[in-house]
Scaffold this motif. Sequence first.
Motif, PDB file in Angstrom:
ATOM      1  N   LEU A  11     -23.826 107.412 -55.078  1.00  0.00           N
ATOM      2  CA  LEU A  11     -24.939 108.292 -54.750  1.00  0.00           C
ATOM      3  C   LEU A  11     -25.799 108.531 -55.987  1.00  0.00           C
ATOM      4  CD1 LEU A  11     -23.387 111.099 -52.505  1.00  0.00           C
ATOM      5  CD2 LEU A  11     -24.908 109.259 -51.797  1.00  0.00           C
ATOM      6  N   PRO A  12     -27.123 108.507 -55.852  1.00  0.00           N
ATOM      7  CA  PRO A  12     -27.979 108.842 -56.999  1.00  0.00           C
ATOM      8  C   PRO A  12     -27.889 110.333 -57.323  1.00  0.00           C
ATOM      9  CG  PRO A  12     -29.308 108.494 -55.036  1.00  0.00           C
ATOM     10  CD  PRO A  12     -27.902 108.109 -54.669  1.00  0.00           C
ATOM     11  N   LEU A  13     -28.285 110.680 -58.537  1.00  0.00           N
ATOM     12  CA  LEU A  13     -28.175 112.064 -58.992  1.00  0.00           C
ATOM     13  C   LEU A  13     -28.997 113.010 -58.114  1.00  0.00           C
ATOM     14  CD1 LEU A  13     -27.245 114.164 -61.085  1.00  0.00           C
ATOM     15  CD2 LEU A  13     -29.279 113.587 -62.424  1.00  0.00           C
ATOM     16  N   LEU A  14     -30.193 112.599 -57.732  1.00  0.00           N
ATOM     17  CA  LEU A  14     -31.027 113.482 -56.917  1.00  0.00           C
ATOM     18  C   LEU A  14     -30.371 113.777 -55.577  1.00  0.00           C
ATOM     19  CD1 LEU A  14     -34.620 112.081 -57.630  1.00  0.00           C
ATOM     20  CD2 LEU A  14     -33.457 114.049 -58.656  1.00  0.00           C
ATOM     21  N   ALA A  15     -29.684 112.785 -55.005  1.00  0.00           N
ATOM     22  CA  ALA A  15     -28.953 113.025 -53.759  1.00  0.00           C
ATOM     23  C   ALA A  15     -27.806 113.999 -54.006  1.00  0.00           C
ATOM     24  CB  ALA A  15     -28.422 111.709 -53.199  1.00  0.00           C
ATOM     25  N   VAL A  75     -24.149 112.714 -67.191  1.00  0.00           N
ATOM     26  CA  VAL A  75     -25.472 112.511 -67.781  1.00  0.00           C
ATOM     27  C   VAL A  75     -26.541 112.576 -66.690  1.00  0.00           C
ATOM     28  CG1 VAL A  75     -26.925 110.861 -69.021  1.00  0.00           C
ATOM     29  CG2 VAL A  75     -24.511 111.116 -69.633  1.00  0.00           C
ATOM     30  N   LEU A  76     -27.663 113.187 -67.030  1.00  0.00           N
ATOM     31  CA  LEU A  76     -28.774 113.239 -66.095  1.00  0.00           C
ATOM     32  C   LEU A  76     -29.456 111.879 -66.070  1.00  0.00           C
ATOM     33  CD1 LEU A  76     -30.295 116.709 -67.082  1.00  0.00           C
ATOM     34  CD2 LEU A  76     -28.847 116.192 -65.118  1.00  0.00           C
ATOM     35  N   ARG A  77     -29.348 111.192 -64.945  1.00  0.00           N
ATOM     36  CA  ARG A  77     -29.910 109.848 -64.838  1.00  0.00           C
ATOM     37  C   ARG A  77     -30.569 109.690 -63.467  1.00  0.00           C
ATOM     38  NH1 ARG A  77     -25.755 107.383 -66.067  1.00  0.00           N
ATOM     39  NH2 ARG A  77     -26.237 106.821 -68.224  1.00  0.00           N
ATOM     40  N   VAL A  78     -31.827 109.290 -63.472  1.00  0.00           N
ATOM     41  CA  VAL A  78     -32.571 109.029 -62.237  1.00  0.00           C
ATOM     42  C   VAL A  78     -33.087 107.601 -62.318  1.00  0.00           C
ATOM     43  CG1 VAL A  78     -34.503 109.694 -60.781  1.00  0.00           C
ATOM     44  CG2 VAL A  78     -33.224 111.452 -62.018  1.00  0.00           C
ATOM     45  N   GLY A  79     -32.488 106.703 -61.545  1.00  0.00           N
ATOM     46  CA  GLY A  79     -32.858 105.297 -61.622  1.00  0.00           C
ATOM     47  C   GLY A  79     -32.561 104.739 -62.999  1.00  0.00           C
ATOM     48  N   SER A  80     -33.577 104.194 -63.633  1.00  0.00           N
ATOM     49  CA  SER A  80     -33.416 103.638 -64.978  1.00  0.00           C
ATOM     50  C   SER A  80     -33.704 104.660 -66.070  1.00  0.00           C
ATOM     51  CB  SER A  80     -34.353 102.439 -65.161  1.00  0.00           C
ATOM     52  OG  SER A  80     -35.712 102.835 -64.979  1.00  0.00           O
ATOM     53  N   LEU A  81     -34.104 105.884 -65.676  1.00  0.00           N
ATOM     54  CA  LEU A  81     -34.427 106.926 -66.650  1.00  0.00           C
ATOM     55  C   LEU A  81     -33.190 107.765 -66.941  1.00  0.00           C
ATOM     56  CD1 LEU A  81     -37.861 108.149 -65.234  1.00  0.00           C
ATOM     57  CD2 LEU A  81     -37.476 106.541 -67.105  1.00  0.00           C
ATOM     58  N   GLY A  95     -35.830 115.661 -72.791  1.00  0.00           N
ATOM     59  CA  GLY A  95     -35.591 115.038 -71.502  1.00  0.00           C
ATOM     60  C   GLY A  95     -34.963 115.996 -70.511  1.00  0.00           C
ATOM     61  N   ARG A  96     -33.969 116.761 -70.956  1.00  0.00           N
ATOM     62  CA  ARG A  96     -33.334 117.720 -70.051  1.00  0.00           C
ATOM     63  C   ARG A  96     -34.311 118.813 -69.635  1.00  0.00           C
ATOM     64  NH1 ARG A  96     -29.415 117.023 -73.958  1.00  0.00           N
ATOM     65  NH2 ARG A  96     -29.852 119.072 -74.859  1.00  0.00           N
ATOM     66  N   TYR A  97     -35.171 119.210 -70.556  1.00  0.00           N
ATOM     67  CA  TYR A  97     -36.189 120.219 -70.220  1.00  0.00           C
ATOM     68  C   TYR A  97     -37.164 119.679 -69.181  1.00  0.00           C
ATOM     69  CZ  TYR A  97     -40.846 122.214 -70.692  1.00  0.00           C
ATOM     70  OH  TYR A  97     -42.086 122.696 -70.420  1.00  0.00           O
TER      71      TYR A  97
END
Length: 351
Positions: free
Chosen positions: A96-100, A162-168, A175-177
């Motif tokens: 599952l992606p992080l946003l999900a 780790v906060l990761r969305v796709g390749s970001l 970045g966290r902000y």
Amino acid sequence: MTTITDIVPAPARSSLLNANALGIVLLLGLGYIIVPLVGSDYLMDAVLTPFLALALAAVGLNVLTGYAGQVSLGSAAFLAVGAYAAYDLNLRLPELPLLADIVLAGGIAAAIGIIFGLPSLRLRGFYLAVSTLAAQFFVQWALTKFGWFSNDNASGVIDAPVLRVGSLTFTSATGRYVFSLSVVAIATALTARLLASQTGRNFIAVRDHEVAAKVIGVPLLRTKLLAFGFSSFLIGVAGVLWAFAYLRTVEPAGFNLDRSFQILFIIIIGGLASLRGAFVGAAFIVAFPLLLSRLGAAVLGSVFDSGVLEMSQRIVIGALIIAVLIAEPRGLIALVDRATRALRRFRSSQT
């Protein structure tokens, strides 16, 4: 029934909407462009990221308490549910992606919130507030009793993913902000849209007079449970930001009763039934203690020890809160609006 369209002429409404839209664009430009360019890592990590997480939690509680009139003292429990749900979803469903994960974690917090919102059908006011404490104590007990939630970690303290969305990947303080700002901006926009709809008007009707709301056809059961569910969803998402972006650890001690009172104080100080008030109150609660701490250490650090300075800081903050609420019971946002109107009158008198 008189509406705002009967009171405010169309040109004035259009001008007001344009001014609000311009203000939002300027704030987003400041947040996305200026702050990352000039802000330090300390500003991002210690001030802005916790401010955004607490502001979103305050928006959620304000929907429930300020707009729907249902008092809750269990906000930290839903922060914890969101944080632990996102952690376990990321751990056990890595595809599952992080946003999900974040959306599902908010949904789980909403489901728990609806369950603990059932007493609102019979209880009101302080009785309802006391009943919501059950959520606080039950969630903390469950998280410490059952090791499954923390992946059987002996200490109960687990590292957030780790906060990761796709390749970001958002690993730096900036970045966290930016990630937190994006989530809060989207969630606040959805909240504003909900409150401007018939559902938001139902919330206010139930808050102002339940019997009258029922007479005019407002479904009390659905409205109250929706308020608990949507509020808990927002607070659960805020819990993910608090754990993943700010603390970068997940532990039950970070979601104690003090955190619930902190969020409640934010909406009282900032202003009930005001989305802007949630942000103003969060800024006061996060930034003002840091300023007092720096000032106290610089001026009195050589005279008093850290314990005395900390207690003095709490006394000053408490006294200032009382003074603000005496001056303006509607909170800081009412003082800001009053100052803005005075400035506009002054400008118009000079032209």
